[in-house]
Motif scaffolding. Structure first.
Motif, PDB file in Angstrom:
ATOM      1  N   GLY A 141       0.834  -1.349  -0.096  1.00  0.00           N
ATOM      2  CA  GLY A 141      -0.076  -0.040  -0.028  1.00  0.00           C
ATOM      3  C   GLY A 141       0.766   1.394   0.099  1.00  0.00           C
ATOM      4  N   GLN A 142       2.132   1.340   0.286  1.00  0.00           N
ATOM      5  CA  GLN A 142       3.028   2.436   0.569  1.00  0.00           C
ATOM      6  C   GLN A 142       3.487   2.870  -0.791  1.00  0.00           C
ATOM      7  OE1 GLN A 142       5.144   0.641   3.747  1.00  0.00           O
ATOM      8  NE2 GLN A 142       4.821   2.740   4.767  1.00  0.00           N
ATOM      9  N   PHE A 143       3.536   1.700  -1.743  1.00  0.00           N
ATOM     10  CA  PHE A 143       4.114   2.120  -3.148  1.00  0.00           C
ATOM     11  C   PHE A 143       3.342   1.914  -4.420  1.00  0.00           C
ATOM     12  CE2 PHE A 143       7.314   0.805  -0.116  1.00  0.00           C
ATOM     13  CZ  PHE A 143       8.336   1.596  -0.357  1.00  0.00           C
ATOM     14  N   THR A 144       3.545   2.599  -5.463  1.00  0.00           N
ATOM     15  CA  THR A 144       2.743   2.607  -6.569  1.00  0.00           C
ATOM     16  C   THR A 144       3.738   2.019  -7.733  1.00  0.00           C
ATOM     17  OG1 THR A 144       1.009   4.147  -6.137  1.00  0.00           O
ATOM     18  CG2 THR A 144       1.305   3.639  -8.296  1.00  0.00           C
ATOM     19  N   THR A 145       3.250   0.909  -8.608  1.00  0.00           N
ATOM     20  CA  THR A 145       4.368   0.462  -9.631  1.00  0.00           C
ATOM     21  C   THR A 145       4.491   1.635 -10.715  1.00  0.00           C
ATOM     22  OG1 THR A 145       3.627  -1.770  -9.151  1.00  0.00           O
ATOM     23  CG2 THR A 145       4.710  -1.446 -11.387  1.00  0.00           C
ATOM     24  N   VAL A 146       5.566   1.730 -11.053  1.00  0.00           N
ATOM     25  CA  VAL A 146       6.044   2.829 -12.175  1.00  0.00           C
ATOM     26  C   VAL A 146       6.855   2.023 -13.255  1.00  0.00           C
ATOM     27  CG1 VAL A 146       5.620   4.792 -10.916  1.00  0.00           C
ATOM     28  CG2 VAL A 146       7.878   3.646 -10.997  1.00  0.00           C
ATOM     29  N   ALA A 147       6.644   2.504 -14.484  1.00  0.00           N
ATOM     30  CA  ALA A 147       7.505   1.985 -15.513  1.00  0.00           C
ATOM     31  C   ALA A 147       9.223   1.928 -15.384  1.00  0.00           C
ATOM     32  CB  ALA A 147       7.375   2.645 -16.765  1.00  0.00           C
ATOM     33  N   GLY A 148       9.719   2.779 -14.859  1.00  0.00           N
ATOM     34  CA  GLY A 148      10.894   3.116 -14.263  1.00  0.00           C
ATOM     35  C   GLY A 148      11.304   4.365 -13.412  1.00  0.00           C
ATOM     36  N   CYS A 149      12.683   4.483 -12.971  1.00  0.00           N
ATOM     37  CA  CYS A 149      12.864   5.454 -12.008  1.00  0.00           C
ATOM     38  C   CYS A 149      13.821   6.307 -12.758  1.00  0.00           C
ATOM     39  CB  CYS A 149      13.606   4.942 -10.745  1.00  0.00           C
ATOM     40  SG  CYS A 149      12.619   3.621  -9.752  1.00  0.00           S
ATOM     41  N   GLY A 150      13.125   7.671 -13.257  1.00  0.00           N
ATOM     42  CA  GLY A 150      14.277   8.729 -13.787  1.00  0.00           C
ATOM     43  C   GLY A 150      14.973   8.138 -14.838  1.00  0.00           C
TER      44      GLY A 150
END
Length: 153
Positions: A141-150
């Motif tokens: 719950g603390q995180f959201t999946t993203v395509a990449g980091c920067g």
């Protein structure tokens, strides 16, 4: 169109605006408000909890508030922290900071990319308030999946 003749049980005036148009005698305004409440996500729950699979990139977007027992948006000291999941063992997840600001409150340090930390899936305090919680619900719950980091794939 014909209208009924007024009688002691009916009125010559039309029903008040917004009433009589609903379903099962429930006014339309109440049905609309109920529909909105049931379909609008609340701030209390993250919109897209992360799966926390190895290799996944996640952005810290929420924090559990133990005082109010609800999810809050992550604060400025962590809300740009983007991690890669490097290991999953049972309910523990190891994350490596890839980019963004991540301030660890326990040692008052701004962590740098490469910093690794092990996150617990839940805590005793969380389970006390949510006894039916899934084993990794708090961390997810603390995180959201993203395509990449920067720009990092």
């Amino acid at each position: 169109m014909t209208h009924p003749t007024p009688s002691p049980t009916t009125s010559a005036s039309p029903p008040p605006r917004g009433e009589g148009l609903g379903v099962g005698g429930i006014p339309l305004a109440i049905l609309a408000a109920l529909s909105l409440a049931l379909t609008t996500p609340t701030q209390a729950e993250p919109a897209h909890p992360a799966r926390l699979h190895v290799g996944e990139h996640v952005l810290m977007t929420h924090d559990w508030d133990y005082d109010t027992n609800r999810w809050l948006p992550a604060g400025p000291q962590v809300n740009t922290a983007c991690f890669r999941v490097t290991a999953v063992k049972g309910t523990e997840t190891t994350l490596e900071l890839i980019s963004g600001r991540y301030f660890t409150w326990w040692d008052e340090t701004n962590q740098q990319p490469g910093y690794k930390d092990v996150w617990l899936g839940t805590t005793a305090d969380y389970l006390e308030k949510r006894p039916d919680a899934a084993p990794r619900e708090l961390a997810q719950g603390q995180f959201t999946t993203v395509a990449g980091c920067g720009g990092t794939p």
